[in-house]
Write a protein that holds these residues in place. Structure first.
Motif, PDB file in Angstrom:
ATOM      1  N   ALA A  16       0.835  -1.208   0.000  1.00  0.00           N
ATOM      2  CA  ALA A  16       0.000   0.000   0.000  1.00  0.00           C
ATOM      3  C   ALA A  16       0.867   1.254   0.000  1.00  0.00           C
ATOM      4  N   CYS A  17       2.017   1.193   0.671  1.00  0.00           N
ATOM      5  CA  CYS A  17       2.954   2.317   0.630  1.00  0.00           C
ATOM      6  C   CYS A  17       3.479   2.498  -0.791  1.00  0.00           C
ATOM      7  N   GLU A  18       3.745   1.383  -1.464  1.00  0.00           N
ATOM      8  CA  GLU A  18       4.171   1.446  -2.864  1.00  0.00           C
ATOM      9  C   GLU A  18       3.063   2.017  -3.747  1.00  0.00           C
ATOM     10  N   LEU A  19       1.833   1.615  -3.487  1.00  0.00           N
ATOM     11  CA  LEU A  19       0.706   2.129  -4.244  1.00  0.00           C
ATOM     12  C   LEU A  19       0.574   3.637  -4.063  1.00  0.00           C
ATOM     13  N   ALA A  20       0.725   4.105  -2.837  1.00  0.00           N
ATOM     14  CA  ALA A  20       0.654   5.544  -2.570  1.00  0.00           C
ATOM     15  C   ALA A  20       1.802   6.272  -3.254  1.00  0.00           C
ATOM     16  N   MET A  21       3.008   5.689  -3.203  1.00  0.00           N
ATOM     17  CA  MET A  21       4.152   6.314  -3.864  1.00  0.00           C
ATOM     18  C   MET A  21       3.985   6.356  -5.373  1.00  0.00           C
ATOM     19  N   ALA A  22       3.224   5.423  -5.927  1.00  0.00           N
ATOM     20  CA  ALA A  22       2.967   5.420  -7.370  1.00  0.00           C
ATOM     21  C   ALA A  22       2.068   6.575  -7.787  1.00  0.00           C
ATOM     22  N   CYS A  23       1.320   7.124  -6.823  1.00  0.00           N
ATOM     23  CA  CYS A  23       0.486   8.286  -7.112  1.00  0.00           C
ATOM     24  C   CYS A  23       1.360   9.527  -7.290  1.00  0.00           C
ATOM     25  N   ASP A  24       0.840  10.512  -7.993  1.00  0.00           N
ATOM     26  CA  ASP A  24       1.602  11.736  -8.255  1.00  0.00           C
ATOM     27  C   ASP A  24       1.749  12.596  -7.008  1.00  0.00           C
ATOM     28  N   MET A  25       0.778  12.534  -6.119  1.00  0.00           N
ATOM     29  CA  MET A  25       0.798  13.328  -4.901  1.00  0.00           C
ATOM     30  C   MET A  25       0.197  12.522  -3.761  1.00  0.00           C
ATOM     31  N   VAL A  62       8.011  -4.946  -3.521  1.00  0.00           N
ATOM     32  CA  VAL A  62       7.664  -5.548  -4.818  1.00  0.00           C
ATOM     33  C   VAL A  62       7.841  -4.539  -5.941  1.00  0.00           C
ATOM     34  N   THR A  63       7.299  -3.334  -5.758  1.00  0.00           N
ATOM     35  CA  THR A  63       7.449  -2.271  -6.759  1.00  0.00           C
ATOM     36  C   THR A  63       8.476  -1.286  -6.213  1.00  0.00           C
ATOM     37  N   LEU A  64       9.684  -1.352  -6.722  1.00  0.00           N
ATOM     38  CA  LEU A  64      10.799  -0.630  -6.114  1.00  0.00           C
ATOM     39  C   LEU A  64      10.783   0.843  -6.529  1.00  0.00           C
ATOM     40  N   LEU A  65       9.900   1.616  -5.874  1.00  0.00           N
ATOM     41  CA  LEU A  65       9.758   3.039  -6.173  1.00  0.00           C
ATOM     42  C   LEU A  65      10.461   3.932  -5.168  1.00  0.00           C
ATOM     43  N   MET A  66      10.679   3.431  -3.956  1.00  0.00           N
ATOM     44  CA  MET A  66      11.184   4.288  -2.892  1.00  0.00           C
ATOM     45  C   MET A  66      12.521   4.967  -3.206  1.00  0.00           C
ATOM     46  N   PRO A  67      13.492   4.296  -3.878  1.00  0.00           N
ATOM     47  CA  PRO A  67      14.745   5.002  -4.176  1.00  0.00           C
ATOM     48  C   PRO A  67      14.544   6.261  -5.008  1.00  0.00           C
TER      49      PRO A  67
END
Length: 276
Positions: free
Chosen positions: A119-128, A149-154
């Motif tokens: 869910a944190c990854e899902l939120a990070m995938a959002c623009d804001m 799973v979805t490596l967006l945090m870096p």
């Protein structure tokens, strides 16, 4: 609860003027992202791309929490074991995050309470992200032998803080998330919907074609930095990681089956208690 037994309305879609509000509606499960939720959310996001009534998409959770992430109890029940089995299941999860990421319409996560793991990854995938001052963010899955799973945090936080959060499984409060640039702003819980709506309505004043082309340009800029390649490479590694065996993971799964998820999570976090 299996995906077949789960009700079809685990995700609701309400269009208010030019804003689509997608709500994960499993409050009794703290809005855990079951396979049914993942499929429904992905379908809604994709369908809204061609709905010219909609200029902005909002994601939120029903009740007091955004979501605790992917449904661990469901994963244990299904009994995925081989890397190739995990790869198929995780591909669906990554597909949801990347559908949100690649949306040609601006997306806003309205976050209250827990926003963890997938869910944190899902939120990070959002623009804001607009969060309440009681929201908590993090990816604690490393603590039971899994990983992002979805490596967006870096790409959102940079190397040092990402290393700390993803190697400890720690969570951070909304105020720190805002300071780090993960969250756009924090508000009181009772002001969340109104604040998100005001931002969405402001964005919606822009012509639809302008929003679409600007989103495409921004998405391509991050993908030129390697974001999509990093996500794809991590998916392959995550499948292997989730199939890997470790004593701590075996104990966690056993406790989920015999004692239930809540007690298993208490066991998991108690191992870190003296260090937090």
């Amino acid at each position: 609860m299996s995906a077949k037994a789960e009700a079809a309305d685990v995700v609701t879609c309400e269009i208010r003027d030019t804003v689509a509000w997608l709500t994960i509606d499993r409050p009794k499960k703290i809005n855990a992202l079951s396979s049914t939720v993942v499929k429904a959310l992905t379908g809604h996001v994709q369908a809204l791309q061609t709905d010219d009534r909609v200029k902005v998409i909002v994601l939120r959770g029903a009740g007091a929490h955004f979501s605790v992430g992917y449904d661990i109890a469901e994963e244990v029940e299904v009994g995925l074991a081989r890397p190739e089995d995990w790869h198929g299941a995780l591909s669906n999860n990554v597909g949801l995050s990347m559908a949100v990421w690649a949306s040609q319409k601006p997306t806003i996560a309205a976050v209250d309470g827990w926003c963890l793991a997938g869910a944190c990854e899902l939120a990070m995938a959002c623009d804001m992200i607009i969060a309440t001052d009681r929201a908590q963010f993090g990816e604690p899955e490393i603590r039971f032998g899994s990983g992002p799973v979805t490596l967006l945090m870096p790409f959102v936080l940079g190397q040092k803080k990402t290393m700390e959060l993803l190697l400890t499984g720690d969570t951070i409060p909304a105020a720190e998330a805002e300071r780090l640039g993960l969250v756009n702003r924090t508000v009181a819980p009772e002001a969340l919907d109104a604040t998100v709506d005001q931002l969405a309505q402001k964005i919606a004043l822009t012509p639809l074609i302008t929003l679409r082309l600007t989103k495409i340009a921004l998405t391509r800029a991050y993908e030129a930095m390697g974001l999509r390649n990093a996500v794809n490479v991590n998916l392959d590694l995550a499948a292997t990681l989730n199939a890997a065996q470790a004593p701590e993971k075996t104990e966690f799964v056993t406790r989920v089956r015999e004692q239930g998820l809540r007690k298993a999570l208490d066991y998991r976090d108690s191992r870190y208690g003296a260090l937090t």
